[in-house]
Design a protein around this motif. Structure first.
Motif, PDB file in Angstrom:
ATOM      1  N   ARG A 129       0.827  -1.211   0.000  1.00 18.65           N
ATOM      2  CA  ARG A 129       0.000   0.000   0.000  1.00 18.65           C
ATOM      3  C   ARG A 129       0.859   1.257   0.000  1.00 18.65           C
ATOM      4  N   GLU A 150      -7.224   0.861  -1.891  1.00 24.79           N
ATOM      5  CA  GLU A 150      -6.098   0.244  -1.184  1.00 24.79           C
ATOM      6  C   GLU A 150      -5.326   1.289  -0.388  1.00 24.79           C
ATOM      7  N   ILE A 151      -5.125   2.461  -0.959  1.00 20.36           N
ATOM      8  CA  ILE A 151      -4.395   3.514  -0.257  1.00 20.36           C
ATOM      9  C   ILE A 151      -5.185   3.968   0.969  1.00 20.36           C
TER      10      ILE A 151
END
Length: 86
Positions: free
Chosen positions: A50, A77-78
């Motif tokens: 990430r 995801e971040i």
């Protein structure tokens, strides 16, 4: 006749569980040291991914398409990073 065959199959399956190596039985325990270390290693790998994805989105956003993610998937995801790292 069918009952006898079922009993034979059940008996043979019991024998195979007893013949398993001890390492396989240890890995099945949910709270073993190996399970905890494996989980921690997976969490660290996800964190590194990430973090690298965040840097890639910032520096080279065209590379996100190359790894097979859409912009929205990359943002999801971040967003899983802790708030102080976003």
């Amino acid at each position: 006749m069918e009952v006898v065959m079922n009993n034979c199959l059940a008996a043979s399956s019991r024998r195979t569980t007893r013949l398993m190596p001890p390492t396989k039985r240890i890995l099945r325990r949910p709270y073993s040291l190996t399970a905890w270390l494996t989980a921690i290693a997976a969490w660290r790998e996800q964190r590194r991914f990430r973090w690298a994805l965040k840097r890639m989105a910032k520096d080279n956003p065209h590379l996100i398409d190359d790894i097979g993610l859409t912009d929205s998937q990359a943002e999801e995801e971040i967003a899983k990073l802790p708030f102080w790292q976003r």
